[in-house]
Design a protein around this motif. Structure first.
Motif, PDB file in Angstrom:
ATOM      1  N   ASP B  48       0.794  -1.233   0.000  1.00 22.83           N
ATOM      2  CA  ASP B  48       0.000   0.000   0.000  1.00 22.83           C
ATOM      3  C   ASP B  48       0.821   1.276   0.000  1.00 22.83           C
ATOM      4  OD1 ASP B  48      -2.694  -1.337   2.071  1.00 22.83           O
ATOM      5  OD2 ASP B  48      -2.367  -1.398  -0.103  1.00 22.83           O
ATOM      6  N   ASP B  49       2.150   1.183   0.110  1.00 22.38           N
ATOM      7  CA  ASP B  49       2.991   2.387   0.025  1.00 22.38           C
ATOM      8  C   ASP B  49       3.024   2.903  -1.404  1.00 22.38           C
ATOM      9  OD1 ASP B  49       5.640   1.605   2.440  1.00 22.38           O
ATOM     10  OD2 ASP B  49       3.673   2.542   2.667  1.00 22.38           O
ATOM     11  N   ASP B  50       2.989   4.231  -1.553  1.00 26.08           N
ATOM     12  CA  ASP B  50       3.178   4.848  -2.873  1.00 26.08           C
ATOM     13  C   ASP B  50       4.646   5.153  -3.080  1.00 26.08           C
ATOM     14  OD1 ASP B  50       0.280   6.768  -2.147  1.00 26.08           O
ATOM     15  OD2 ASP B  50       0.438   4.972  -3.407  1.00 26.08           O
ATOM     16  N   PHE B  51       5.070   5.194  -4.324  1.00 30.78           N
ATOM     17  CA  PHE B  51       6.453   5.553  -4.613  1.00 30.78           C
ATOM     18  C   PHE B  51       6.526   6.288  -5.946  1.00 30.78           C
ATOM     19  CE2 PHE B  51       6.755   2.278  -7.814  1.00 30.78           C
ATOM     20  CZ  PHE B  51       5.919   1.265  -7.353  1.00 30.78           C
ATOM     21  N   ASP B  52       7.634   7.037  -6.076  1.00 29.62           N
ATOM     22  CA  ASP B  52       7.860   7.763  -7.323  1.00 29.62           C
ATOM     23  C   ASP B  52       8.876   7.032  -8.172  1.00 29.62           C
ATOM     24  OD1 ASP B  52       7.881  10.708  -5.324  1.00 29.62           O
ATOM     25  OD2 ASP B  52       6.241   9.939  -6.590  1.00 29.62           O
ATOM     26  N   LYS B  53       8.883   7.358  -9.448  1.00 27.68           N
ATOM     27  CA  LYS B  53       9.917   6.810 -10.349  1.00 27.68           C
ATOM     28  C   LYS B  53      11.288   7.176  -9.803  1.00 27.68           C
ATOM     29  CE  LYS B  53      11.340   7.673 -15.110  1.00 27.68           C
ATOM     30  NZ  LYS B  53      11.335   6.673 -16.179  1.00 27.68           N
ATOM     31  N   GLU B  54      12.194   6.239  -9.834  1.00 22.14           N
ATOM     32  CA  GLU B  54      13.584   6.385  -9.381  1.00 22.14           C
ATOM     33  C   GLU B  54      13.761   6.371  -7.867  1.00 22.14           C
ATOM     34  OE1 GLU B  54      15.510   9.615 -11.428  1.00 22.14           O
ATOM     35  OE2 GLU B  54      14.802   8.809 -13.347  1.00 22.14           O
ATOM     36  N   GLU B  55      12.677   6.278  -7.114  1.00 18.59           N
ATOM     37  CA  GLU B  55      12.817   6.178  -5.660  1.00 18.59           C
ATOM     38  C   GLU B  55      13.428   4.818  -5.301  1.00 18.59           C
ATOM     39  OE1 GLU B  55       9.235   7.506  -3.628  1.00 18.59           O
ATOM     40  OE2 GLU B  55       9.735   6.138  -1.979  1.00 18.59           O
ATOM     41  N   THR B  56      14.203   4.778  -4.225  1.00 16.96           N
ATOM     42  CA  THR B  56      14.791   3.505  -3.771  1.00 16.96           C
ATOM     43  C   THR B  56      13.708   2.663  -3.122  1.00 16.96           C
ATOM     44  OG1 THR B  56      16.896   4.595  -3.334  1.00 16.96           O
ATOM     45  CG2 THR B  56      16.535   2.449  -2.307  1.00 16.96           C
ATOM     46  N   ILE B  57      13.474   1.479  -3.678  1.00 14.92           N
ATOM     47  CA  ILE B  57      12.400   0.629  -3.147  1.00 14.92           C
ATOM     48  C   ILE B  57      12.928  -0.617  -2.449  1.00 14.92           C
ATOM     49  CG2 ILE B  57      10.586   1.425  -4.696  1.00 14.92           C
ATOM     50  CD1 ILE B  57      11.259  -0.841  -6.591  1.00 14.92           C
ATOM     51  N   ILE B  69      17.834  -0.539  -5.316  1.00 14.41           N
ATOM     52  CA  ILE B  69      16.945  -0.860  -6.425  1.00 14.41           C
ATOM     53  C   ILE B  69      15.975   0.299  -6.557  1.00 14.41           C
ATOM     54  CG2 ILE B  69      15.303  -2.539  -7.326  1.00 14.41           C
ATOM     55  CD1 ILE B  69      18.273  -3.486  -6.848  1.00 14.41           C
ATOM     56  N   HIS B  70      15.885   0.837  -7.766  1.00 10.59           N
ATOM     57  CA  HIS B  70      15.056   2.029  -7.989  1.00 10.59           C
ATOM     58  C   HIS B  70      13.797   1.672  -8.752  1.00 10.59           C
ATOM     59  CE1 HIS B  70      19.296   3.435  -7.708  1.00 10.59           C
ATOM     60  NE2 HIS B  70      18.733   4.227  -6.830  1.00 10.59           N
ATOM     61  N   ALA B  71      12.708   2.338  -8.417  1.00  9.31           N
ATOM     62  CA  ALA B  71      11.441   2.091  -9.116  1.00  9.31           C
ATOM     63  C   ALA B  71      11.562   2.586 -10.555  1.00  9.31           C
ATOM     64  CB  ALA B  71      10.319   2.824  -8.397  1.00  9.31           C
TER      65      ALA B  71
END
Lengths: 450, 129, 487
Positions: B48-57, B69-71
């Motif tokens: 359920d967490d949101d993330f942005d492009k290039e964020e570390t996931i 690892i980046h989104a």
């Protein structure tokens, strides 16, 4: 003396390189600044250097000649002879960080045993290979907590009964992180703060609460309930502990603490005017990947033979670089060796004995000091080996008298707690005897009448 | 190992396999080879967490390296492949069959900016030089 | 056979050390204060001495042979240092003793401060940091404090060359900065054009190691420093490689604003299997007020009759305390003994011979190994540990095979910008014979790599233990003697 080259060898080497003289090796160095004068004496022989340096050493008062009741973070304990004989072995002290495990099993196994002993001492699951000292270990524990919560919890709570130098170091260490709040509650600004009041300031934004055990005033407090309460709010709890106290007393693990840090100097390390000392850090296993510092793990070689290696190194600075939890590169290798030998030599029985001796001496001293007119012991029971004593005149005056009688008196608490005028912190170890305590009381009484 | 044709790739070596509005995310064969023996995976996000492009996931750790690892696109986490926690070596053995996250995609057009298999292969070749 | 652990050697009831019983009337301890049990080993003194002596025999050390780890400066550790550090006058002094009772300690720290300033050309110095990385952290915090004091809040970047030690970017992060990577050019220098492009008013500073980790002196050093200064940034010097510069040049005079020194590298104090070190930090005049507290100073001037009174001074804008007490005093006394024995004439000889040895060694192996960057090296150099025609051989294999020749391998895989790097620093205390023996070993291994590669792949053969399974160590974490994964 340490440079072995003869004139002939130097010449041969320069010739092989096609050079006429040594100066040519430094052609890349800007002319203007090259080969400066150094305004200092010429080199001395070993005999001359020894005499020169001994002059400094002779100008000091030492715990060899004076009875020492100073504590407040460094303690005058007896150091068994076996320790130095091991430390002086060149294979230990002239070795480097064990990056090539095949030829460093000595160093690696020592660290593994050190880690194990610290786990035993604190009743926690994992321990690292050491930090510079108790103060920096405390700061690293705070950074670990901050990383553990992925930087979402921004409050660090430091008990007012935590060693003031440790609190200063935590402030400095975290000053590079924006948005972090380090607080010592109002209750904590008082002397002998009520430990339970700290929970009033713990909330869902708190990453970690740091308490000291025994505390800076010498008190033994069972933090189990406070730790539970902090856990209700999701915060981690770190206890800064005295390792000798843990020879006998209830442990951080038994109380439910998440991290234990401390100063290992009492474990067979000389006072040495403040360093080098030994920070240790132990934690619950869930925190292993957020821990800074070296870790040694057990494994096997190609033939199934048991051996040890540095492990989880991917967390460290030489690989993770800017993403490492900390920049720490060394541990305190040789000092950790000393502590490991101390703990091995004393063992189960000796550690309990030394702890008990400190306790016994401190309690006898407290009774006797309380009986000296004008002096009041402010640290309440239960306490371990340090007590805060309120004196009828200034500490400077009292200590001056003590010094004349061959005694190094207590630490003046008003340096750190302005409200504690005329209060000193006295420490008692296994080196203390009935005779030295009685002498202390005699001189205290005399000093009052001067 | 041949690069599957139905995946898209980021410059930071993540792949994405799109199925309608959802997708799977993993790491490429090049990435697992660079890392060598993977010993640990840390998922930085929860379901359920949101993330942005290039964020570390996520962070993947091997004996000699640790990589973020980046989104590849922005989105929300639907599932985490927790089986990888106990068997991280699966990422080395089968990088294209092992997914890290199942996500819902915020903006499908972001997928178009990623490389296809052939382009990614050339990208990797160039880097080696 | 591996050496048993202290727990395995333990025997119930065995006593290693006795204390006299307390001679004070006893006080009962409340039960509820006590721990349940202390599961420590029980060993005799004989057990302890034998165990640790046997462990020591599993180690390689400088006392045994050549130890050419790049940027570590594994020079000989003089024995006189060890005696000095153990003098009761130093070892048996408590850090909180009144200053009048420890004037010897304060005077010697003051003298060390003065001599380090003279050697390095800096105006102020702190002895408090416990290690090089610790000193770097101080440097990072000083840079931050300096810019904040001038209300320069947008300076949030530190430039770090791609050849830098891992501690540099880690320290920059810890100090609250963003790290910007600065590439090197084809001669191993900082790329001047890239530097000019990146440098602006968001840059707080540059961290520079000189000579760098390739062992090369920055050919445009003065220009690099001046570019950063022009844009209002500070230049931090990583002093790990100071061994090449003693008596040759003073970094402070070249324009460095801050630099840390490693007493356990340049100044011969022992490495101890990973510490303790000591990382004093020197600063230029405009940064003296930011040094960590306390600094040793003269609190009362002396005259013809009385010496000055030494004590503690808190700089006006101090970044604060970075460890308890004053630093690694026991390490400092070793370093100052070393400096005293070398003096103004001897210090330069150290650098001269360190650089001579490195160049000579490079000369002996550069036929068999590629040494990139066709330039004179300083006290160390980096060779490539691979050959195109035997692609299965890596720097790691060369390193392991070197152990069979009785020497410690050089640093592997660092700096990152050289493929299969072998970073070699002989130091000045190695003799010509020792250097030639090492060169022979390396050259023989180069031949073996081409004719009998299996010898390298299966190395080492003559060490107490073979190559260890590091994957297993990381996956099945066993960090304590008695806790096993299944527990």
């Amino acid at each position: 003396m340490f440079i072995p080259h003869t004139d002939a060898e130097r010449k041969e080497m320069l010739t092989a390189l096609g050079l006429k003289n040594l100066n040519e090796l430094f052609s890349d160095v800007p002319d203007k600044y090259r080969f400066p004068e150094l305004n200092m004496p010429k080199g001395m022989t070993e005999m001359e250097a020894r005499e020169f340096i001994e002059g400094f050493a002779d100008a000091n008062v030492t715990t060899h000649d004076y009875i020492c009741f100073l504590g407040a973070g460094a303690y005058d304990h007896y150091i068994p002879a076996a320790i130095d004989s091991i430390l002086r072995q060149g294979e230990f002290f002239t070795a480097y960080t064990p990056y090539q495990p095949e030829i460093s099993q000595g160093t690696l196994q020592v660290i593994f045993e050190f880690q194990s002993l610290i786990c035993n001492l604190t009743s926690l699951d994992i321990a690292n290979a050491s930090h510079y000292d108790g103060a920096t270990a405390t700061a690293e524990a705070c950074i670990t907590a901050y990383a553990h919560f992925r930087e979402k919890r921004k409050k660090i709570i430091l008990s007012g009964a935590l060693n003031p130098q440790y609190r200063e170091v935590v402030h400095t260490y975290l000053s590079g992180i924006d948005g972090i709040e380090i607080i010592t509650d109002e209750e904590g600004q008082q002397s002998l703060p009520d430990p339970e009041k700290i929970i009033d300031v713990v909330d869902e934004n708190t990453a970690i609460v740091v308490l000291q055990y025994p505390d800076f005033f010498g008190r033994i407090i069972d933090f189990t309930q406070i730790i539970n309460d902090a856990h209700q709010k999701g915060a981690l709890v770190c206890l800064a502990v005295n390792p000798i106290a843990l020879g006998m007393l209830k442990t951080p693990g038994e109380m439910g603490a998440d991290i234990a840090v401390g100063e290992g100097q009492p474990l067979g390390i000389p006072l040495s005017y403040g360093g080098p000392y030994l920070g240790f850090l132990a934690a619950r296993k869930e925190l292993v990947r957020k821990l800074s510092g070296r870790l040694v793990g057990e494994t096997v070689d190609g033939n199934g033979k048991r051996g040890y290696v540095l492990t989880l190194t991917a967390r460290e600075q030489h690989i993770r670089r800017e993403k490492a939890t900390s920049n720490i590169c060394t541990n305190q290798g040789l000092i950790a060796l000393a502590a490991t030998v101390y703990m091995s030599l004393l063992g189960k029985n000796g550690m309990q004995q030394v702890s008990n001796l400190c306790y016994q001496n401190a309690h006898y001293a407290a009774k006797k000091i309380a009986a000296v007119p004008g002096f009041e012991v402010l640290t309440p029971e239960p306490f371990f080996h340090e007590i805060m004593v309120h004196c009828p005149t200034s500490i400077e005056h009292i200590n001056h008298h003590l010094l004349n009688e061959g005694i190094l008196g207590g630490y003046p608490l008003e340096n750190d707690y302005p409200a504690l005028r005329d209060c000193m912190l006295l420490a008692f170890t296994e080196k203390t005897t009935k005779e030295t305590i009685d002498l202390l009381c005699e001189v205290l009484e005399e000093s009052h009448h001067e | 190992m041949s690069t599957p044709k139905d995946l898209k790739f980021s410059e930071t070596d993540e792949w994405i396999k799109v199925k309608g509005n959802t997708a799977l995310i993993g790491i490429s064969d090049f990435a697992q080879n660079q890392l060598s023996d993977i010993v640990y995976i840390e998922f930085e996000l929860d379901v359920d967490d949101d993330f942005d492009k290039e964020e570390t996931i996520a962070t993947i750790e091997s004996v000699k390296a640790a990589a973020d690892i980046h989104a590849p696109v922005s989105g929300t986490v639907l599932e985490i492949n927790e089986a990888l926690i106990d068997n991280p070596e699966t990422l080395n053995e089968d990088p294209y069959g092992s997914w890290l996250f199942k996500i819902s995609i915020d903006d499908p057009s972001e997928v178009d900016t990623l490389m296809d298999g052939e382009t990614y292969d050339r990208f990797c070749e160039d880097r080696g030089n | 056979m591996s050496e048993a652990t202290i727990y395995e050697l333990s025997s119930p009831e065995r006593v290693g050390f006795l204390f006299k019983d307390a001679d004070v009337p006893p006080t009962k301890i409340p039960e509820n204060l006590l721990r349940k049990d202390l599961p420590f080993p029980e060993l005799s003194e004989v057990d302890v001495i034998r165990h640790f002596t046997r462990l020591s025999q599993l180690n390689y050390a400088i006392d045994i042979g050549f130890y050419p780890l790049g940027s570590c400066t594994m020079k000989y550790n003089p024995r006189i240092n060890e005696e000095i550090a153990r003098l009761a006058g130093f070892a048996m002094t408590h850090p909180l003793q009144p200053i009048e009772t420890v004037q010897g300690n304060l005077a010697i720290m003051y003298q060390l401060q003065e001599w380090l300033k003279e050697i390095s050309g800096f105006a102020g110095i702190t002895l408090q940091p416990a290690a090089g990385a610790h000193g770097e952290f101080v440097g990072g915090l000083i840079i931050r404090a300096y810019h904040q004091s001038r209300n320069n809040t947008k300076r949030n970047k530190i430039l770090v060359p791609d050849s830098a030690h891992g501690t540099n970017p880690a320290t920059s992060s810890m100090s609250g900065f963003e790290v910007v990577n600065l590439p090197s050019d084809e001669r191993g220098n900082v790329d001047l054009n890239k530097l000019k492009k990146i440098c602006d008013d968001t840059v707080a500073g540059l961290m520079l190691t000189n000579p760098n980790t390739l062992g090369l002196f920055e050919e445009h050093l003065l220009e690099v420093i001046s570019i950063v200064h022009e844009h209002g940034g500070l230049v931090y010097g990583d002093g790990a490689n100071l061994n090449a510069l003693l008596g040759i040049v003073k970094p402070g005079e070249l324009g460095f604003d801050i630099m840390h020194f490693n007493l356990h590298k340049t100044f011969s104090t022992p490495h101890g299997g990973g510490g303790p070190g000591s990382g004093p930090v020197g600063v230029a005049a405009h940064l003296v007020d930011f040094l960590p507290a306390p600094v040793i100073g003269i609190v009362e001037e002396g005259d013809e009759e009385l010496p000055p009174l030494y004590g503690f001074i808190t700089p006006s804008h101090s970044i604060g305390r970075i460890k308890a007490f004053y630093g690694h005093f026991g390490v400092m006394v070793r370093a100052i003994t070393y400096i005293a024995m070398h003096g103004c004439d001897g210090l330069r000889k150290i650098a001269e011979h360190a650089v001579l040895n490195a160049n000579y060694l490079k000369h002996l192996i550069e036929d068999a190994y590629t040494v990139p960057y066709d330039r004179r090296c300083m006290h160390e150099f980096v060779a490539e540990g691979f050959w195109d025609d035997v692609p299965d051989i890596h720097a790691l294999d060369i390193a392991k095979r070197l152990m069979d020749y009785g020497v410690h391998p050089p640093t592997n895989y660092f700096p990152l910008i050289v493929k299969e790097a072998l970073m070699i620093e002989p130091t000045e205390t190695e003799s010509k014979q020792s250097i030639e023996h090492f060169a022979d070993a390396l050259n023989t291994i180069a031949q073996e790599a081409h004719n009998n590669a299996e010898l390298l792949h299966s190395a080492p053969h003559n060490t107490p233990i073979g190559r260890l399974d590091e994957v297993k160590a990381a996956k099945e974490l066993v960090l304590c003697c008695w806790v096993r994964p299944e527990d």
